[in-house]
Enzyme design. Sequence first.
Site, PDB file in Angstrom:
ATOM      1  N   ASP A  67       0.802  -1.223   0.000  1.00  0.00           N
ATOM      2  CA  ASP A  67       0.000   0.000   0.000  1.00  0.00           C
ATOM      3  C   ASP A  67       0.839   1.279   0.000  1.00  0.00           C
ATOM      4  OD1 ASP A  67       0.858  -0.623   2.577  1.00  0.00           O
ATOM      5  OD2 ASP A  67      -1.148  -0.979   3.360  1.00  0.00           O
ATOM      6  N   ASN A 136      -8.312  -3.265  13.976  1.00  0.00           N
ATOM      7  CA  ASN A 136      -9.671  -3.566  13.497  1.00  0.00           C
ATOM      8  C   ASN A 136      -9.682  -4.711  12.486  1.00  0.00           C
ATOM      9  OD1 ASN A 136      -8.541  -2.419  11.250  1.00  0.00           O
ATOM     10  ND2 ASN A 136      -9.970  -0.706  11.082  1.00  0.00           N
ATOM     11  N   HIS A 138      -7.742  -4.957   9.804  1.00  0.00           N
ATOM     12  CA  HIS A 138      -7.376  -4.646   8.409  1.00  0.00           C
ATOM     13  C   HIS A 138      -6.070  -5.335   8.030  1.00  0.00           C
ATOM     14  CE1 HIS A 138      -5.134  -0.693   9.637  1.00  0.00           C
ATOM     15  NE2 HIS A 138      -4.234  -1.624   9.382  1.00  0.00           N
ATOM     16  N   GLU A 143      -9.986  -2.081   4.911  1.00  0.00           N
ATOM     17  CA  GLU A 143     -10.697  -1.823   6.158  1.00  0.00           C
ATOM     18  C   GLU A 143     -11.930  -2.721   6.264  1.00  0.00           C
ATOM     19  OE1 GLU A 143      -9.216  -0.127   8.269  1.00  0.00           O
ATOM     20  OE2 GLU A 143      -8.455   1.789   7.570  1.00  0.00           O
TER      21      GLU A 143
HETATM   22  C1  F6R Z   1       1.233  -1.791   6.135  1.00  0.00           C
HETATM   23  C2  F6R Z   1      -0.090  -2.387   6.186  1.00  0.00           C
HETATM   24  C3  F6R Z   1      -0.932  -2.377   7.426  1.00  0.00           C
HETATM   25  C4  F6R Z   1      -0.149  -2.774   8.674  1.00  0.00           C
HETATM   26  C5  F6R Z   1      -1.054  -2.730   9.897  1.00  0.00           C
HETATM   27  C6  F6R Z   1      -0.296  -3.031  11.174  1.00  0.00           C
HETATM   28  O1  F6R Z   1       1.777  -1.901   4.844  1.00  0.00           O
HETATM   29  O2  F6R Z   1      -0.494  -2.861   5.202  1.00  0.00           O
HETATM   30  O3  F6R Z   1      -1.999  -3.272   7.244  1.00  0.00           O
HETATM   31  O4  F6R Z   1       0.386  -4.038   8.520  1.00  0.00           O
HETATM   32  O5  F6R Z   1      -1.643  -1.470  10.024  1.00  0.00           O
HETATM   33  O6  F6R Z   1       0.631  -2.017  11.405  1.00  0.00           O
HETATM   34  P1  F6R Z   1       1.765  -2.161  12.521  1.00  0.00           P
HETATM   35  O7  F6R Z   1       2.634  -3.289  12.111  1.00  0.00           O
HETATM   36  O8  F6R Z   1       2.481  -0.856  12.520  1.00  0.00           O
HETATM   37  O9  F6R Z   1       1.041  -2.442  13.807  1.00  0.00           O
END
Ligand code: F6R
Length: 234
Positions: A67, A136, A138, A143
């Site tokens: 992303d 959540n 994701h 989302e």
């Molecule tokens: C990042 C991504 C997000 C993260 C998620 C967890 O490229 O795709 O889905 O993996 O928000 O983030 P952290 O690891 O910072 O808790």
Amino acid sequence: MEWVEVKNYEEMSRLAADLFEQQLSAKKDSVLGLATGNSPLGVYEELIRRTAEGRISFAEATSYNLDEYVGLGAKDETSYHYYMHDTLFSKIDMPLSRAHVPNGEAADLAKECSEYEAAIAASGGLDLQLLGIGVNGHIGFNEPGTSFDSLTHVVKLTESTRNKNSEHFPDGEVPEKALTAGLQTIMNAKKIIMLIFGEEKAEAYERLRSGEVTEDFPASVLHLHGNVTVFYGK
Ligand code: F6R
């Protein structure tokens, strides 16, 4: 799904890096799906160390990140382009021409999404996808409510995700939209590694572990994949 409980973050990072090492040993020109955030930092440190030691090489590999924020480019320190270059790409031997991150500055975002999806397919598809998980549920920026059939698309970020990610934005101004690989894009990977670490992820872990499959909890789609390893710990 294979569930592996880890003693600490370092162990999770080592074990996940082992799977990358196996993947690259079996197929030098592997196509790797990469993530940003805090969860994979230790894995990337391990991969950098193992590259320096000559144990692994990314010389023939290709990567696609999950992303990017809309409106941010490689020069923005808060972009995922910047994160990936700073954290990993500048420290391993993968040619930058094969290190892909969606272009959040594209004039035509829908076209960027379809071209990104097509490029993954043209590379032969993802061999190994690394994932973190949002509180959540994701994955990528998919989302709750995202269709399990989704391909790379533009998303409006939820307030919960923007609040969580604001820690990385000095001015607190998190972009409202992002480009993300879809849930189907992720599911098309041959193998998936999920990292779940820390108290704040305990609820997401429990929900994933419950086995319930629902679009309200995007990561639950992984129950429909035949080759997922989940590393979890606190
Ligand atoms: C990042 C991504 C997000 C993260 C998620 C967890 O490229 O795709 O889905 O993996 O928000 O983030 P952290 O690891 O910072 O808790």
